[in-house]
Design a protein around this motif. Structure first.
Motif, PDB file in Angstrom:
ATOM      1  N   LEU A   1       0.826  -1.198   0.000  1.00  0.00           N
ATOM      2  CA  LEU A   1       0.000   0.000   0.000  1.00  0.00           C
ATOM      3  C   LEU A   1       0.871   1.264   0.000  1.00  0.00           C
ATOM      4  N   LEU A   2       1.905   1.253   0.826  1.00  0.00           N
ATOM      5  CA  LEU A   2       2.815   2.406   0.858  1.00  0.00           C
ATOM      6  C   LEU A   2       3.572   2.538  -0.462  1.00  0.00           C
ATOM      7  N   ARG A   3       4.025   1.426  -1.018  1.00  0.00           N
ATOM      8  CA  ARG A   3       4.737   1.468  -2.297  1.00  0.00           C
ATOM      9  C   ARG A   3       3.839   1.981  -3.407  1.00  0.00           C
ATOM     10  N   GLU A   4       2.580   1.585  -3.369  1.00  0.00           N
ATOM     11  CA  GLU A   4       1.626   2.024  -4.379  1.00  0.00           C
ATOM     12  C   GLU A   4       1.427   3.536  -4.335  1.00  0.00           C
TER      13      GLU A   4
ATOM     14  N   CYS B   1      12.471  -9.573  -2.478  1.00  0.00           N
ATOM     15  CA  CYS B   1      11.195  -8.861  -2.587  1.00  0.00           C
ATOM     16  C   CYS B   1      11.447  -7.462  -3.138  1.00  0.00           C
ATOM     17  N   ASP B   2      10.709  -7.086  -4.184  1.00  0.00           N
ATOM     18  CA  ASP B   2      10.908  -5.774  -4.796  1.00  0.00           C
ATOM     19  C   ASP B   2      10.013  -4.696  -4.196  1.00  0.00           C
ATOM     20  N   THR B   3       9.267  -5.042  -3.154  1.00  0.00           N
ATOM     21  CA  THR B   3       8.368  -4.066  -2.532  1.00  0.00           C
ATOM     22  C   THR B   3       9.119  -3.119  -1.615  1.00  0.00           C
ATOM     23  N   VAL B   4      10.154  -3.604  -0.952  1.00  0.00           N
ATOM     24  CA  VAL B   4      10.897  -2.783   0.003  1.00  0.00           C
ATOM     25  C   VAL B   4      12.360  -2.672  -0.436  1.00  0.00           C
ATOM     26  N   ASP B   5      13.029  -1.636   0.077  1.00  0.00           N
ATOM     27  CA  ASP B   5      14.430  -1.390  -0.269  1.00  0.00           C
ATOM     28  C   ASP B   5      15.403  -1.910   0.783  1.00  0.00           C
ATOM     29  N   ASP B   6      14.945  -2.012   2.018  1.00  0.00           N
ATOM     30  CA  ASP B   6      15.857  -2.394   3.101  1.00  0.00           C
ATOM     31  C   ASP B   6      15.079  -3.138   4.176  1.00  0.00           C
ATOM     32  N   VAL B   7      15.683  -4.188   4.706  1.00  0.00           N
ATOM     33  CA  VAL B   7      15.067  -4.980   5.776  1.00  0.00           C
ATOM     34  C   VAL B   7      15.974  -4.915   6.996  1.00  0.00           C
ATOM     35  N   LEU B   8      15.420  -4.463   8.109  1.00  0.00           N
ATOM     36  CA  LEU B   8      16.161  -4.329   9.357  1.00  0.00           C
ATOM     37  C   LEU B   8      15.571  -5.283  10.398  1.00  0.00           C
TER      38      LEU B   8
ATOM     39  N   PHE C   1      -2.880   9.236   8.345  1.00  0.00           N
ATOM     40  CA  PHE C   1      -2.300  10.572   8.231  1.00  0.00           C
ATOM     41  C   PHE C   1      -1.505  10.722   6.926  1.00  0.00           C
ATOM     42  N   LEU C   2      -1.281   9.589   6.225  1.00  0.00           N
ATOM     43  CA  LEU C   2      -0.587   9.609   4.940  1.00  0.00           C
ATOM     44  C   LEU C   2      -1.498   9.293   3.766  1.00  0.00           C
ATOM     45  N   ILE C   3      -2.422   8.363   3.993  1.00  0.00           N
ATOM     46  CA  ILE C   3      -3.267   7.858   2.916  1.00  0.00           C
ATOM     47  C   ILE C   3      -4.722   7.987   3.338  1.00  0.00           C
ATOM     48  N   GLU C   4      -5.520   8.621   2.508  1.00  0.00           N
ATOM     49  CA  GLU C   4      -6.945   8.789   2.825  1.00  0.00           C
ATOM     50  C   GLU C   4      -7.673   7.469   2.618  1.00  0.00           C
ATOM     51  N   GLN C   5      -8.367   7.024   3.632  1.00  0.00           N
ATOM     52  CA  GLN C   5      -9.128   5.777   3.627  1.00  0.00           C
ATOM     53  C   GLN C   5      -8.289   4.601   3.115  1.00  0.00           C
ATOM     54  N   PRO C   6      -7.205   4.266   3.813  1.00  0.00           N
ATOM     55  CA  PRO C   6      -6.361   3.148   3.363  1.00  0.00           C
ATOM     56  C   PRO C   6      -7.084   1.817   3.466  1.00  0.00           C
ATOM     57  N   ASN C   7      -7.222   1.138   2.346  1.00  0.00           N
ATOM     58  CA  ASN C   7      -7.851  -0.186   2.317  1.00  0.00           C
ATOM     59  C   ASN C   7      -7.525  -0.830   0.982  1.00  0.00           C
ATOM     60  N   GLY C   8      -8.228  -1.871   0.648  1.00  0.00           N
ATOM     61  CA  GLY C   8      -8.045  -2.506  -0.645  1.00  0.00           C
ATOM     62  C   GLY C   8      -7.327  -3.833  -0.567  1.00  0.00           C
ATOM     63  N   GLU C   9      -7.094  -4.415  -1.730  1.00  0.00           N
ATOM     64  CA  GLU C   9      -6.487  -5.738  -1.853  1.00  0.00           C
ATOM     65  C   GLU C   9      -5.021  -5.704  -1.445  1.00  0.00           C
ATOM     66  N   ASN C  10      -4.586  -6.767  -0.789  1.00  0.00           N
ATOM     67  CA  ASN C  10      -3.188  -6.893  -0.421  1.00  0.00           C
ATOM     68  C   ASN C  10      -2.395  -7.287  -1.665  1.00  0.00           C
ATOM     69  N   LYS C  11      -1.519  -6.410  -2.135  1.00  0.00           N
ATOM     70  CA  LYS C  11      -0.760  -6.654  -3.361  1.00  0.00           C
ATOM     71  C   LYS C  11       0.691  -7.048  -3.088  1.00  0.00           C
ATOM     72  N   PHE C  12       0.996  -7.351  -1.848  1.00  0.00           N
ATOM     73  CA  PHE C  12       2.359  -7.745  -1.504  1.00  0.00           C
ATOM     74  C   PHE C  12       2.724  -9.056  -2.205  1.00  0.00           C
ATOM     75  N   HIS C  13       3.951  -9.158  -2.708  1.00  0.00           N
ATOM     76  CA  HIS C  13       4.416 -10.365  -3.391  1.00  0.00           C
ATOM     77  C   HIS C  13       4.942 -11.353  -2.358  1.00  0.00           C
ATOM     78  N   PHE C  14       4.076 -12.260  -1.928  1.00  0.00           N
ATOM     79  CA  PHE C  14       4.452 -13.222  -0.892  1.00  0.00           C
ATOM     80  C   PHE C  14       5.447 -14.255  -1.392  1.00  0.00           C
TER      81      PHE C  14
END
Length: 245
Positions: A1-4, A26-33, A98-111
């Motif tokens: 959702l954030l990447r979108e 995973c191409d959704t995120v740039d760094d994993v901590l 506070f970042l995205i108005e009405q955040p919802n929708g399909e989970n598009k994460f590449h599992f």
């Protein structure tokens, strides 16, 4: 959702060791901590300073902790979690409001990738006596604590019943649940495919996505099945099933 919504942003994810494999390749995120809550306090303090040096513009904390404030980002979630909605998913999505108005929708994460799913299905076929493409049912007897686990005998009786009805059954879980898998396999009177400790987390997601049915305790497998829209029977002990949804 954030990447979108923020395709150009540098997106880091901070999470515990168990969930980290989801973000490999995973191409959704740039760094994993990795944050290990059992680590020595000095190591945790070093992580905080490392995050501060990164100078993040925004921090979204899905837990009501001080971390977002310790990092020193300009924009951050409140230290208080709004729990007016009992569902955890809704609580987490509200943190993005506070970042995205009405955040919802399909989970598009590449599992998982196509290669990871193929690898999981190949490992299953190598241990299965069922014909290829035969529908299969996933049983996940493990959980984070014994309080959340249904009995081995209960899973064994269920497996025997499902196999007798013509279904292929596969056992799944992580390496820490190998003994559970061995005990269960010994109690099942019919052939079963035991993949406990064999699959990576992303392979597990790929296999689960093809299951005709998933039977799981309150565990990561249960959440995976839900996110992949698979028919799921969830077994709850002390956990509030309405809160988990």
């Amino acid at each position: 959702l954030l990447r979108e919504h923020f395709p150009q942003a540098y997106l880091s994810v901070l999470l515990g060791p168990k969930g980290a494999p989801f973000f490999e390749n995973c191409d959704t995120v740039d760094d994993v901590l990795i944050y290990d809550k059992r680590a020595f306090w000095f190591d945790r303090l070093k992580l905080v300073f490392r995050l501060r040096r990164a100078r993040y513009d925004c921090v979204i904390d899905l837990r009501d902790s001080l971390l977002a404030w310790l990092i020193g980002a300009r924009y951050k979630t409140s230290i208080w979690m709004d729990r007016s909605d009992r569902l955890m998913r809704a609580q987490h999505l509200r943190r993005l409001s506070f970042l995205i108005e009405q955040p919802n929708g399909e989970n598009k994460f590449h599992f998982f990738s196509a290669a990871e799913q193929s690898s999981a299905l190949r490992k299953f076929q190598e241990r299965s006596s069922s014909p290829e493409n035969h529908p299969f049912i996933v049983l996940a007897p493990g959980a984070g604590t014994h309080l959340k686990r249904w009995t081995i005998s209960g899973f064994a009786q269920l497996a025997d019943h499902l196999i007798a009805a013509g279904n292929a059954v596969v056992l799944v879980g992580d390496k820490g649940e190998l003994n559970i898998g061995k005990d269960l396999e010994q109690k099942i009177s019919r052939p079963v495919s035991n993949l406990i400790g064999v699959l990576t987390l992303r392979e597990l997601a790929g296999l689960t996505s093809q299951a005709a049915l998933v039977v799981a305790n309150d565990s990561s497998v249960m959440h995976l099945a839900h996110e992949r829209n698979r028919p799921t029977i969830s077994i709850f002990g002390p956990t509030d099933e309405e809160k988990i949804n």
